[in-house]
Design a protein around this motif. Structure first.
Motif, PDB file in Angstrom:
ATOM      1  N   UNK A 105       0.866  -1.335   0.040  1.00  0.00           N
ATOM      2  CA  UNK A 105      -0.038  -0.060  -0.111  1.00  0.00           C
ATOM      3  C   UNK A 105       0.711   1.304  -0.021  1.00  0.00           C
ATOM      4  N   UNK A 106       1.948   1.561   0.738  1.00  0.00           N
ATOM      5  CA  UNK A 106       2.572   2.561   0.688  1.00  0.00           C
ATOM      6  C   UNK A 106       3.376   3.015  -0.693  1.00  0.00           C
ATOM      7  N   UNK A 107       3.607   2.052  -1.349  1.00  0.00           N
ATOM      8  CA  UNK A 107       4.150   1.959  -2.615  1.00  0.00           C
ATOM      9  C   UNK A 107       2.954   2.675  -3.735  1.00  0.00           C
ATOM     10  N   UNK A 108       1.792   2.054  -3.540  1.00  0.00           N
ATOM     11  CA  UNK A 108       0.535   2.526  -4.365  1.00  0.00           C
ATOM     12  C   UNK A 108       0.313   4.059  -3.977  1.00  0.00           C
ATOM     13  N   UNK A 109       0.342   4.160  -2.811  1.00  0.00           N
ATOM     14  CA  UNK A 109       0.184   5.711  -2.363  1.00  0.00           C
ATOM     15  C   UNK A 109       1.289   6.588  -2.652  1.00  0.00           C
ATOM     16  N   UNK A 110       2.323   6.195  -2.592  1.00  0.00           N
ATOM     17  CA  UNK A 110       3.865   6.867  -3.040  1.00  0.00           C
ATOM     18  C   UNK A 110       3.480   7.371  -4.620  1.00  0.00           C
ATOM     19  N   UNK A 111       2.974   6.374  -5.307  1.00  0.00           N
ATOM     20  CA  UNK A 111       2.917   6.343  -6.816  1.00  0.00           C
ATOM     21  C   UNK A 111       1.689   7.389  -6.980  1.00  0.00           C
ATOM     22  N   UNK A 112       0.707   7.471  -6.443  1.00  0.00           N
ATOM     23  CA  UNK A 112      -0.353   8.357  -6.598  1.00  0.00           C
ATOM     24  C   UNK A 112       0.367   9.835  -6.223  1.00  0.00           C
ATOM     25  N   UNK A 113       1.038   9.982  -5.383  1.00  0.00           N
ATOM     26  CA  UNK A 113       1.486  11.248  -5.080  1.00  0.00           C
ATOM     27  C   UNK A 113       2.451  11.938  -6.187  1.00  0.00           C
ATOM     28  N   UNK A 114       3.220  10.726  -6.656  1.00  0.00           N
ATOM     29  CA  UNK A 114       4.297  11.100  -7.687  1.00  0.00           C
ATOM     30  C   UNK A 114       3.670  11.690  -8.770  1.00  0.00           C
ATOM     31  N   UNK A 115       2.449  10.855  -9.269  1.00  0.00           N
ATOM     32  CA  UNK A 115       1.566  10.997 -10.445  1.00  0.00           C
ATOM     33  C   UNK A 115       1.004  12.447 -10.508  1.00  0.00           C
ATOM     34  N   UNK A 116       0.772  13.134  -9.217  1.00  0.00           N
ATOM     35  CA  UNK A 116       0.127  14.276  -9.135  1.00  0.00           C
ATOM     36  C   UNK A 116       1.113  15.531  -9.832  1.00  0.00           C
ATOM     37  N   UNK A 117       2.044  15.212  -9.931  1.00  0.00           N
ATOM     38  CA  UNK A 117       3.155  16.274 -10.065  1.00  0.00           C
ATOM     39  C   UNK A 117       3.745  15.713 -11.469  1.00  0.00           C
ATOM     40  N   UNK A 118       3.277  14.895 -12.331  1.00  0.00           N
ATOM     41  CA  UNK A 118       3.992  14.403 -13.314  1.00  0.00           C
ATOM     42  C   UNK A 118       3.143  14.843 -14.603  1.00  0.00           C
ATOM     43  N   UNK A 119       3.402  14.721 -15.681  1.00  0.00           N
ATOM     44  CA  UNK A 119       2.867  15.230 -16.961  1.00  0.00           C
ATOM     45  C   UNK A 119       1.938  14.385 -17.582  1.00  0.00           C
ATOM     46  N   UNK A 120       1.759  13.072 -16.793  1.00  0.00           N
ATOM     47  CA  UNK A 120       0.706  11.903 -17.170  1.00  0.00           C
ATOM     48  C   UNK A 120      -0.261  12.046 -16.334  1.00  0.00           C
ATOM     49  N   UNK A 121      -0.488  12.957 -15.469  1.00  0.00           N
ATOM     50  CA  UNK A 121      -1.324  13.109 -14.429  1.00  0.00           C
ATOM     51  C   UNK A 121      -2.884  12.732 -14.727  1.00  0.00           C
ATOM     52  N   UNK A 122      -3.103  13.089 -15.881  1.00  0.00           N
ATOM     53  CA  UNK A 122      -4.378  12.811 -16.176  1.00  0.00           C
ATOM     54  C   UNK A 122      -4.743  11.900 -17.502  1.00  0.00           C
ATOM     55  N   UNK A 123      -3.818  11.226 -17.906  1.00  0.00           N
ATOM     56  CA  UNK A 123      -3.875  10.064 -18.737  1.00  0.00           C
ATOM     57  C   UNK A 123      -4.849   9.039 -18.382  1.00  0.00           C
ATOM     58  N   UNK A 124      -5.648   8.549 -19.320  1.00  0.00           N
ATOM     59  CA  UNK A 124      -6.790   7.541 -19.247  1.00  0.00           C
ATOM     60  C   UNK A 124      -6.307   6.563 -18.227  1.00  0.00           C
ATOM     61  N   UNK A 125      -4.910   5.892 -18.576  1.00  0.00           N
ATOM     62  CA  UNK A 125      -4.495   4.715 -17.691  1.00  0.00           C
ATOM     63  C   UNK A 125      -4.367   5.195 -16.370  1.00  0.00           C
ATOM     64  N   UNK A 126      -3.755   6.307 -16.010  1.00  0.00           N
ATOM     65  CA  UNK A 126      -3.732   6.611 -14.854  1.00  0.00           C
ATOM     66  C   UNK A 126      -4.886   7.032 -14.188  1.00  0.00           C
ATOM     67  N   UNK A 127      -5.835   7.421 -14.560  1.00  0.00           N
ATOM     68  CA  UNK A 127      -7.049   7.658 -14.274  1.00  0.00           C
ATOM     69  C   UNK A 127      -7.967   6.313 -13.628  1.00  0.00           C
TER      70      UNK A 127
END
Length: 153
Positions: free
Chosen positions: A61-83
């Motif tokens: 779970x902490x790695x899933x959570x960390x990935x969410x936080x890192x994705x917020x700052x990424x250029x792929x934040x609203x990519x369909x796969x991300x969402x």
């Protein structure tokens, strides 16, 4: 380069990473060790690589959570796969803090499509989940959010 020092500021050793992006992709897929997978996800985030989304399905779970936080700052934040990955976590994750992070991520989109998700989670026993759901409702209907906050406080 990673330099490790002890309390007396004496250099103990220097670790040099000569890994390729492909090495990190193999590492995230097959490494049983949490720290190895974390290292790969940190690399993907630093390099802006879409493989960062692989962290959304990590068993820890902490790695899933960390990935969410890192994705917020990424250029792929609203990519369909991300969402899609974040919606799944928001709907089904057993770890309450990770679920809250996913709901909070969705709340930042101000997309009305998540309204029922927020309403369903506003009464969650976890304050972090309920708070994230309230955050989502605030973004859509501030007046209603105020009434709900008052009701459930």
């Amino acid at each position: 380069h990673h330099i490790y020092v002890d309390a007396d500021k004496v250099m103990l050793w220097v670790k040099t990473d000569n890994k390729t992006p492909g090495n990190y992709i193999q590492q995230i897929k097959y490494a049983p060790n949490y720290l190895d997978r974390k290292e790969a996800l940190d690399y993907f985030a630093k390099k802006g690589m879409p493989e960062l989304t692989m962290g959304l399905t990590d068993k820890f779970a902490p790695l899933r959570r960390s990935s969410i936080e890192k994705l917020e700052d990424s250029k792929i934040a609203e990519d369909a796969k991300v969402m899609e990955g974040i919606e799944k976590i928001a709907n089904t994750d057993k770890d309450r803090i990770t679920k809250a992070a996913a709901i909070s991520y969705l709340a930042k989109t101000s997309n009305a499509k998540y309204k029922s998700l927020y309403e369903k989670n506003i009464t969650d026993s976890s304050y972090s989940v309920a708070g994230a759901a309230l955050e989502g409702i605030i973004g859509l209907e501030a007046a209603k959010a105020y009434l709900l906050a008052k009701k459930y406080s």
